[in-house]
Scaffold this motif. Structure first.
Motif, PDB file in Angstrom:
ATOM      1  N   SER A   1       6.441 -89.213  13.269  1.00 18.75           N
ATOM      2  CA  SER A   1       6.339 -87.888  12.669  1.00 18.75           C
ATOM      3  C   SER A   1       5.461 -87.020  13.559  1.00 18.75           C
ATOM      4  O   SER A   1       4.906 -87.482  14.561  1.00 18.75           O
ATOM      5  N   TYR A   2       5.333 -85.772  13.177  1.00 16.65           N
ATOM      6  CA  TYR A   2       4.524 -84.826  13.949  1.00 16.65           C
ATOM      7  C   TYR A   2       3.512 -84.156  13.029  1.00 16.65           C
ATOM      8  O   TYR A   2       3.123 -83.009  13.225  1.00 16.65           O
ATOM      9  N   ASP A   3       3.080 -84.929  12.029  1.00 18.89           N
ATOM     10  CA  ASP A   3       2.050 -84.492  11.097  1.00 18.89           C
ATOM     11  C   ASP A   3       0.746 -85.202  11.436  1.00 18.89           C
ATOM     12  O   ASP A   3       0.639 -85.870  12.468  1.00 18.89           O
ATOM     13  N   GLN A   4      -0.243 -85.072  10.552  1.00 13.24           N
ATOM     14  CA  GLN A   4      -1.575 -85.572  10.868  1.00 13.24           C
ATOM     15  C   GLN A   4      -1.598 -87.071  11.125  1.00 13.24           C
ATOM     16  O   GLN A   4      -2.398 -87.566  11.925  1.00 13.24           O
ATOM     17  N   ARG A   5      -0.713 -87.820  10.449  1.00  6.53           N
ATOM     18  CA  ARG A   5      -0.686 -89.277  10.623  1.00  6.53           C
ATOM     19  C   ARG A   5      -0.455 -89.643  12.086  1.00  6.53           C
ATOM     20  O   ARG A   5      -1.218 -90.421  12.674  1.00  6.53           O
ATOM     21  N   CYS A   6       0.577 -89.082  12.699  1.00 12.41           N
ATOM     22  CA  CYS A   6       0.889 -89.442  14.088  1.00 12.41           C
ATOM     23  C   CYS A   6       0.068 -88.637  15.091  1.00 12.41           C
ATOM     24  O   CYS A   6      -0.137 -89.087  16.225  1.00 12.41           O
ATOM     25  N   ILE A   7      -0.422 -87.468  14.681  1.00 11.22           N
ATOM     26  CA  ILE A   7      -1.370 -86.753  15.546  1.00 11.22           C
ATOM     27  C   ILE A   7      -2.609 -87.619  15.745  1.00 11.22           C
ATOM     28  O   ILE A   7      -3.101 -87.796  16.867  1.00 11.22           O
ATOM     29  N   ASP A   8      -3.108 -88.172  14.643  1.00 14.33           N
ATOM     30  CA  ASP A   8      -4.293 -89.041  14.737  1.00 14.33           C
ATOM     31  C   ASP A   8      -3.993 -90.301  15.539  1.00 14.33           C
ATOM     32  O   ASP A   8      -4.846 -90.778  16.304  1.00 14.33           O
ATOM     33  N   TYR A   9      -2.780 -90.852  15.355  1.00 15.12           N
ATOM     34  CA  TYR A   9      -2.425 -92.064  16.100  1.00 15.12           C
ATOM     35  C   TYR A   9      -2.405 -91.780  17.605  1.00 15.12           C
ATOM     36  O   TYR A   9      -2.985 -92.529  18.400  1.00 15.12           O
ATOM     37  N   ALA A  10      -1.727 -90.697  18.016  1.00 12.11           N
ATOM     38  CA  ALA A  10      -1.640 -90.372  19.439  1.00 12.11           C
ATOM     39  C   ALA A  10      -3.022 -90.094  20.023  1.00 12.11           C
ATOM     40  O   ALA A  10      -3.372 -90.601  21.102  1.00 12.11           O
ATOM     41  N   ARG A  11      -3.815 -89.314  19.313  1.00  9.76           N
ATOM     42  CA  ARG A  11      -5.159 -89.006  19.807  1.00  9.76           C
ATOM     43  C   ARG A  11      -6.018 -90.273  19.855  1.00  9.76           C
ATOM     44  O   ARG A  11      -6.854 -90.440  20.764  1.00  9.76           O
ATOM     45  N   GLY A  12      -5.798 -91.174  18.908  1.00  9.86           N
ATOM     46  CA  GLY A  12      -6.542 -92.430  18.922  1.00  9.86           C
ATOM     47  C   GLY A  12      -6.259 -93.270  20.142  1.00  9.86           C
ATOM     48  O   GLY A  12      -7.160 -93.899  20.717  1.00  9.86           O
ATOM     49  N   ARG A  13      -4.985 -93.282  20.598  1.00  9.22           N
ATOM     50  CA  ARG A  13      -4.639 -94.028  21.796  1.00  9.22           C
ATOM     51  C   ARG A  13      -5.300 -93.388  23.024  1.00  9.22           C
ATOM     52  O   ARG A  13      -5.788 -94.073  23.916  1.00  9.22           O
ATOM     53  N   PHE A  14      -5.296 -92.060  23.072  1.00  7.05           N
ATOM     54  CA  PHE A  14      -5.912 -91.344  24.186  1.00  7.05           C
ATOM     55  C   PHE A  14      -7.419 -91.621  24.218  1.00  7.05           C
ATOM     56  O   PHE A  14      -7.979 -91.971  25.275  1.00  7.05           O
ATOM     57  N   ASP A  15      -8.076 -91.493  23.079  1.00  5.81           N
ATOM     58  CA  ASP A  15      -9.526 -91.672  23.035  1.00  5.81           C
ATOM     59  C   ASP A  15      -9.942 -93.110  23.317  1.00  5.81           C
ATOM     60  O   ASP A  15     -11.064 -93.351  23.780  1.00  5.81           O
ATOM     61  N   ALA A  16      -9.045 -94.068  23.045  1.00  3.17           N
ATOM     62  CA  ALA A  16      -9.389 -95.477  23.245  1.00  3.17           C
ATOM     63  C   ALA A  16      -9.500 -95.853  24.716  1.00  3.17           C
ATOM     64  O   ALA A  16     -10.130 -96.866  25.049  1.00  3.17           O
ATOM     65  N   ILE A  17      -8.928 -95.055  25.607  1.00  2.00           N
ATOM     66  CA  ILE A  17      -8.893 -95.421  27.022  1.00  2.00           C
ATOM     67  C   ILE A  17      -9.569 -94.384  27.929  1.00  2.00           C
ATOM     68  O   ILE A  17      -9.979 -94.696  29.040  1.00  2.00           O
ATOM     69  N   VAL A  18      -9.740 -93.150  27.450  1.00  3.94           N
ATOM     70  CA  VAL A  18     -10.298 -92.069  28.267  1.00  3.94           C
ATOM     71  C   VAL A  18     -11.796 -91.934  27.991  1.00  3.94           C
ATOM     72  O   VAL A  18     -12.212 -91.914  26.829  1.00  3.94           O
TER      73      VAL A  18
END
Length: 332
Positions: free
Chosen positions: A56-73
């Protein structure tokens, strides 16, 4: 070296011609041609891919995508966001980049994929969200953009589809601006792929066998749809070319010319539950399970992901987790 742009630009009026339903004969031909298989499989999946994977493109998957980015950057990089222009390589339906833009990671973006069907859906999704997105049908081993074009390149579950991963990473480094970063997430580890595949196969056989029993017919998808899913699975075995050990990804990224290379992994028990759930969902008629099931599946995955990150990560080797991600920077 500068790449020559020979692939079509995709905009709102572009007329792509994806092939959404492969015949048995086409599948047979694709089994002998890796890149044909990539196009055929992903065209096949494009229009239903978001539903299949609960994207989806709501808060659920926004948080998921940002979580993957923050986990490695690194945190100091996160404080300097957003990047100006980003590219998603092997975009699929645009899940990773579109949600990262919504999460404030980048201002505008481009999407590329070998599959015309996926580029069509990704650009449509971006336009529907009101984002500044353009797209190109492109081969990841010869990315059709000039040197020093992007501030950020991202991808989710794409590297394992690319025949020559190191060559593609060299292309990624080439099109990044000096100091630009890449982030690839969602790649299967060698160990994780073993238990995920076995659990998925077992679940499929159990589900399709049990729903043959009297009284359970309403839980069984039509045989024609099951046959089509089986053909898709045959192609999936062809398009999934690699699994990775974290150190292998680090080596390839370094050989490609990146610096500040790092890997991280995630999903251990979450993958052991997630793959059977997804497989079961694919084996029953769409809509049969309802919202209660969707809430159970997501909450269970979230809970186990927390356990993986806060408990198992302390004692389980990095390579045993299902997903591995990698980041690196183009030298300034």
């Amino acid at each position: 070296m500068t790449s020559t742009d020979q692939t079509p630009h995709v905009d709102a009026d572009a007329e792509l011609k994806p092939n959404p339903h492969a015949t048995a004969e086409q599948v047979e031909a694709a089994l002998k041609d890796t890149k044909l298989a990539q196009i055929l499989y992903h065209d096949w999946e494009a229009e239903t891919y978001d539903d299949k994977w609960s994207i989806s493109y709501d808060q659920r998957c926004i948080d998921y995508a940002r979580g993957r980015f923050d986990a490695i950057v690194p945190e100091e990089v996160q404080r300097e966001l957003p990047y100006d222009r980003a590219l998603e390589l092997g975009c699929g339906t645009g899940f990773f980049l579109l949600n990262l833009i919504q999460a404030g990671v980048a201002r505008r973006g481009s999407v590329t994929d070998l599959s015309p069907g996926m580029v069509k859906v990704a650009t449509r999704n971006g336009q529907g969200l009101g984002l500044d997105i353009d797209g190109k049908v492109a081969d990841a081993e010869g990315i059709p953009y000039e040197d020093n074009t992007f501030d950020l390149v991202v991808g989710h579950a794409v590297l394992h589809h690319i025949p020559d991963v190191e060559k593609s990473l060299r292309e990624v480094v080439r099109i990044l601006k000096p100091g630009g970063r890449f982030v690839f997430a969602g790649e299967p580890t060698s160990a994780g792929n073993v238990y995920a595949r076995n659990l998925s196969t077992l679940t499929w056989h159990l589900s399709t066998s049990i729903t043959k029993l009297p009284g359970l017919e309403s839980w069984r998808r039509p045989q024609s749809e099951l046959d089509e899913s089986s053909r898709a699975a045959a192609l999936e075995a062809v398009v999934d070319l690699h699994t990775f050990d974290p150190e292998d990804l680090e080596r390839m990224a370094t050989n490609a010319g990146a610096v500040e290379v790092a890997t991280a992994s995630e999903e251990f028990t979450a993958a052991m539950l997630g793959w059977p759930i997804r497989t079961f969902e694919a084996s029953v008629p769409p809509g049969r399970l309802g919202w209660g099931w969707a809430k159970f599946a997501f909450n269970s995955w979230t809970t186990l992901s927390w356990v993986d990150a806060n408990v198992w990560r302390r004692v389980v080797p990095k390579g045993w987790f299902y997903n591995v991600m990698v980041t690196g920077v183009k030298p300034s």
